[in-house]
Design a protein around this motif. Sequence first.
Motif, PDB file in Angstrom:
ATOM      1  N   ASN A  18       0.955  -1.237  -0.081  1.00  0.00           N
ATOM      2  CA  ASN A  18      -0.220   0.065  -0.053  1.00  0.00           C
ATOM      3  C   ASN A  18       0.891   1.340  -0.124  1.00  0.00           C
ATOM      4  O   ASN A  18       1.587   1.580   0.884  1.00  0.00           O
ATOM      5  N   TYR A  25       2.628   3.046  -3.288  1.00  0.00           N
ATOM      6  CA  TYR A  25       3.721   2.464  -4.486  1.00  0.00           C
ATOM      7  C   TYR A  25       4.615   3.607  -4.816  1.00  0.00           C
ATOM      8  O   TYR A  25       4.303   4.130  -6.068  1.00  0.00           O
ATOM      9  N   GLY A  26       5.616   4.073  -4.023  1.00  0.00           N
ATOM     10  CA  GLY A  26       6.331   5.094  -4.253  1.00  0.00           C
ATOM     11  C   GLY A  26       7.904   4.480  -4.366  1.00  0.00           C
ATOM     12  O   GLY A  26       8.081   3.350  -4.441  1.00  0.00           O
ATOM     13  N   THR A  27       8.751   5.432  -3.740  1.00  0.00           N
ATOM     14  CA  THR A  27      10.212   4.981  -3.750  1.00  0.00           C
ATOM     15  C   THR A  27      10.435   3.769  -3.054  1.00  0.00           C
ATOM     16  O   THR A  27      11.007   2.953  -3.489  1.00  0.00           O
ATOM     17  N   ILE A  28      10.021   3.595  -1.801  1.00  0.00           N
ATOM     18  CA  ILE A  28       9.853   2.448  -1.152  1.00  0.00           C
ATOM     19  C   ILE A  28       9.201   1.134  -1.506  1.00  0.00           C
ATOM     20  O   ILE A  28       9.343   0.132  -1.742  1.00  0.00           O
ATOM     21  N   PRO A  43       2.887   8.006   2.436  1.00  0.00           N
ATOM     22  CA  PRO A  43       3.799   9.044   3.209  1.00  0.00           C
ATOM     23  C   PRO A  43       3.870   9.001   4.649  1.00  0.00           C
ATOM     24  O   PRO A  43       2.667   8.536   5.091  1.00  0.00           O
ATOM     25  N   ASN A  44       4.670   9.831   5.325  1.00  0.00           N
ATOM     26  CA  ASN A  44       4.460   9.997   6.719  1.00  0.00           C
ATOM     27  C   ASN A  44       3.193  10.313   7.220  1.00  0.00           C
ATOM     28  O   ASN A  44       2.593  11.318   6.823  1.00  0.00           O
ATOM     29  N   TYR A  81      -4.028   4.139   8.325  1.00  0.00           N
ATOM     30  CA  TYR A  81      -4.323   3.077   7.468  1.00  0.00           C
ATOM     31  C   TYR A  81      -4.502   2.023   8.561  1.00  0.00           C
ATOM     32  O   TYR A  81      -5.216   0.754   8.374  1.00  0.00           O
ATOM     33  N   GLN A 141       6.672   2.055   7.986  1.00  0.00           N
ATOM     34  CA  GLN A 141       8.001   2.584   7.474  1.00  0.00           C
ATOM     35  C   GLN A 141       8.478   3.787   8.559  1.00  0.00           C
ATOM     36  O   GLN A 141       7.723   4.069   9.391  1.00  0.00           O
ATOM     37  N   GLY A 161       9.114   6.710   8.737  1.00  0.00           N
ATOM     38  CA  GLY A 161       8.271   8.148   8.695  1.00  0.00           C
ATOM     39  C   GLY A 161       7.305   8.242   9.445  1.00  0.00           C
ATOM     40  O   GLY A 161       6.869   9.044  10.075  1.00  0.00           O
ATOM     41  N   ARG A 191      21.129  13.254   2.493  1.00  0.00           N
ATOM     42  CA  ARG A 191      20.770  13.887   1.013  1.00  0.00           C
ATOM     43  C   ARG A 191      19.376  14.758   1.239  1.00  0.00           C
ATOM     44  O   ARG A 191      18.529  14.422   2.158  1.00  0.00           O
ATOM     45  N   ASP A 227      15.278  12.648  -2.726  1.00  0.00           N
ATOM     46  CA  ASP A 227      15.489  11.509  -3.576  1.00  0.00           C
ATOM     47  C   ASP A 227      15.366  12.124  -4.965  1.00  0.00           C
ATOM     48  O   ASP A 227      14.945  13.077  -5.323  1.00  0.00           O
ATOM     49  N   LYS A 270      13.628  11.689  -7.690  1.00  0.00           N
ATOM     50  CA  LYS A 270      12.620  12.076  -8.100  1.00  0.00           C
ATOM     51  C   LYS A 270      11.926  13.110  -7.761  1.00  0.00           C
ATOM     52  O   LYS A 270      10.866  13.896  -8.401  1.00  0.00           O
ATOM     53  N   GLN A 281      19.482   5.598   0.362  1.00  0.00           N
ATOM     54  CA  GLN A 281      18.274   5.749   0.979  1.00  0.00           C
ATOM     55  C   GLN A 281      17.152   5.216   0.301  1.00  0.00           C
ATOM     56  O   GLN A 281      16.095   4.789   1.269  1.00  0.00           O
TER      57      GLN A 281
HETATM   58  P1  NAD Z   1       6.737   8.219  -1.789  1.00  0.00           P
HETATM   59  O1  NAD Z   1       6.190   9.567  -1.577  1.00  0.00           O
HETATM   60  O2  NAD Z   1       7.731   8.050  -2.742  1.00  0.00           O
HETATM   61  O3  NAD Z   1       5.712   7.138  -1.996  1.00  0.00           O
HETATM   62  C1  NAD Z   1       4.361   7.091  -1.100  1.00  0.00           C
HETATM   63  C2  NAD Z   1       3.118   6.563  -2.165  1.00  0.00           C
HETATM   64  O4  NAD Z   1       2.237   6.485  -1.425  1.00  0.00           O
HETATM   65  C3  NAD Z   1       3.152   7.466  -3.322  1.00  0.00           C
HETATM   66  O5  NAD Z   1       3.084   6.624  -4.587  1.00  0.00           O
HETATM   67  C4  NAD Z   1       1.610   8.023  -3.019  1.00  0.00           C
HETATM   68  O6  NAD Z   1       1.023   8.315  -4.047  1.00  0.00           O
HETATM   69  C5  NAD Z   1       1.305   6.868  -2.248  1.00  0.00           C
HETATM   70  N1  NAD Z   1       0.155   7.375  -1.316  1.00  0.00           N
HETATM   71  C6  NAD Z   1      -0.034   8.661  -1.065  1.00  0.00           C
HETATM   72  N2  NAD Z   1      -1.526   8.570  -0.124  1.00  0.00           N
HETATM   73  C7  NAD Z   1      -1.824   7.366  -0.190  1.00  0.00           C
HETATM   74  C8  NAD Z   1      -3.131   6.819   0.300  1.00  0.00           C
HETATM   75  N3  NAD Z   1      -3.860   7.202   1.036  1.00  0.00           N
HETATM   76  N4  NAD Z   1      -3.141   5.531  -0.096  1.00  0.00           N
HETATM   77  C9  NAD Z   1      -2.449   4.868  -0.702  1.00  0.00           C
HETATM   78  N5  NAD Z   1      -1.215   5.485  -1.433  1.00  0.00           N
HETATM   79  C10 NAD Z   1      -0.992   6.602  -1.027  1.00  0.00           C
HETATM   80  O7  NAD Z   1       7.351   7.957  -0.141  1.00  0.00           O
HETATM   81  P2  NAD Z   1       8.610   7.046   0.196  1.00  0.00           P
HETATM   82  O8  NAD Z   1       9.771   7.857  -0.189  1.00  0.00           O
HETATM   83  O9  NAD Z   1       8.523   5.869  -0.452  1.00  0.00           O
HETATM   84  O10 NAD Z   1       8.289   6.839   1.636  1.00  0.00           O
HETATM   85  C11 NAD Z   1       7.224   6.140   2.281  1.00  0.00           C
HETATM   86  C12 NAD Z   1       7.681   5.966   3.778  1.00  0.00           C
HETATM   87  O11 NAD Z   1       8.975   5.234   3.724  1.00  0.00           O
HETATM   88  C13 NAD Z   1       7.787   6.990   4.612  1.00  0.00           C
HETATM   89  O12 NAD Z   1       7.238   6.585   6.094  1.00  0.00           O
HETATM   90  C14 NAD Z   1       9.185   7.420   4.382  1.00  0.00           C
HETATM   91  O13 NAD Z   1       9.605   7.915   5.506  1.00  0.00           O
HETATM   92  C15 NAD Z   1      10.007   5.950   4.557  1.00  0.00           C
HETATM   93  N6  NAD Z   1      11.120   5.868   4.053  1.00  0.00           N
HETATM   94  C16 NAD Z   1      11.566   6.615   2.832  1.00  0.00           C
HETATM   95  C17 NAD Z   1      12.872   6.626   2.415  1.00  0.00           C
HETATM   96  C18 NAD Z   1      13.380   7.572   1.317  1.00  0.00           C
HETATM   97  O14 NAD Z   1      14.583   7.807   1.148  1.00  0.00           O
HETATM   98  N7  NAD Z   1      12.721   7.881   0.329  1.00  0.00           N
HETATM   99  C19 NAD Z   1      13.667   5.860   2.822  1.00  0.00           C
HETATM  100  C20 NAD Z   1      13.494   4.747   4.161  1.00  0.00           C
HETATM  101  C21 NAD Z   1      11.937   4.954   4.687  1.00  0.00           C
END
Ligand code: NAD
Length: 333
Positions: free
Chosen positions: A7, A9-12, A86-87, A93, A107, A109, A167, A170, A172, A300
């Motif tokens: 749930n 689908y972003g960076t992580i 996101p955080n 959820y 995660q 955040g 950093r 990210d 993107k 990261q």
């Molecule tokens: P991201 O913004 O790249 O991805 C989050 C995804 O969640 C996005 O695709 C967004 O569209 C989606 N989203 C937003 N609201 C939503 C909802 N209500 N229902 C379903 N999907 C939803 O964020 P990220 O960088 O992957 O970070 C996610 C978590 O991982 C955070 O807690 C962050 O702190 C942690 N984290 C991030 C990194 C990093 O460097 N990017 C590293 C380690 C941990």
Amino acid sequence: MIKVSVNGYGTIGKRVADATLKQPDMELVGVAKTSPNYEAMVAFKRGMRIFVPKESKDKFIGAGIEPSGTIDEMIDESDVVVDATPNGVGAEYKKIYVEKGKPALFQGGEKSNVGEMSFSALCNYDEAVGKKYLRVVSCNTTAMLRSICTVNKVSQVKKVRGTVIRRAADPKEYKKGPINALVPDPASVPSHHAKDVNTVLKDLDIITMAVISPTNLMHVHLLDIELEKEVTREEILKQVLSTPRLVIVPGKAGINSTAELVELARDLGRERNDIPEVMIFEDSIYVKGKEVFMMYAVHQESIVVPENIDAVRAVSGIRESINVTNTSMGIRK
Ligand code: NAD
């Protein structure tokens, strides 16, 4: 087979989804997307099932993406949900996961109380087995904990003083900065990283400071670890070399920067240039009596992915995971 859904689908999330597909004992139910953007399109074209908010179905169909159901239905089909939203969104959820009785991972955040415990595979896997809600600590904390728990095997760690050069964004993320400054983050000491390490190693005396730097490739940490007894550099090197997820970057490799580490990942054909290992600069390992110094780089975007996969097994009651994850993901020692 453990049915896993992602749930957020972003960076992580996208990396956890790909890693799930590589596991011999896991099946990817699908991924949740809220908007039919390029990431959703690529995932759909790659054959992943896409689950969407009920009210967004038509929007996805209009964009040529046939949803497999709602996010609620995805959760219902899953044995474990990996929440990578996101955080703060993950905590929202959580109510749904609890209502549906589904184990879930969160995660770094999220606030630390979102899970029953904060998770770091090399430090506390055994304790996590059988728990229902785990928080996989952040990228910086994951790297710090891997390093501290590894050195702890040579002699008990008494005290840690660390500096995190973060950093700024990210790759993107085009709206974040700074682009021309080094920013103490925060200007007060300690930074939150020490507190986060303490969610796993509760009694450790640790103080960290952090600075944001205008780069998007990797973080760098500078650690000063004080041990219970005197050790040699060779003992530390030997322990690191025999521990998966930590890699020694040889001085003779000609790698002097995070830029070259990412170039190495490109040359190796790593997916998305990922480096899920902590990359320790060999020549930075310095021992003086009971003190160990080291500098390492942290990718990261990918460092927490193996820990997420381990956490899936932990909440599924499986006692062994780390080796299976390492082999399936091609993680180096
Ligand atoms: P991201 O913004 O790249 O991805 C989050 C995804 O969640 C996005 O695709 C967004 O569209 C989606 N989203 C937003 N609201 C939503 C909802 N209500 N229902 C379903 N999907 C939803 O964020 P990220 O960088 O992957 O970070 C996610 C978590 O991982 C955070 O807690 C962050 O702190 C942690 N984290 C991030 C990194 C990093 O460097 N990017 C590293 C380690 C941990």
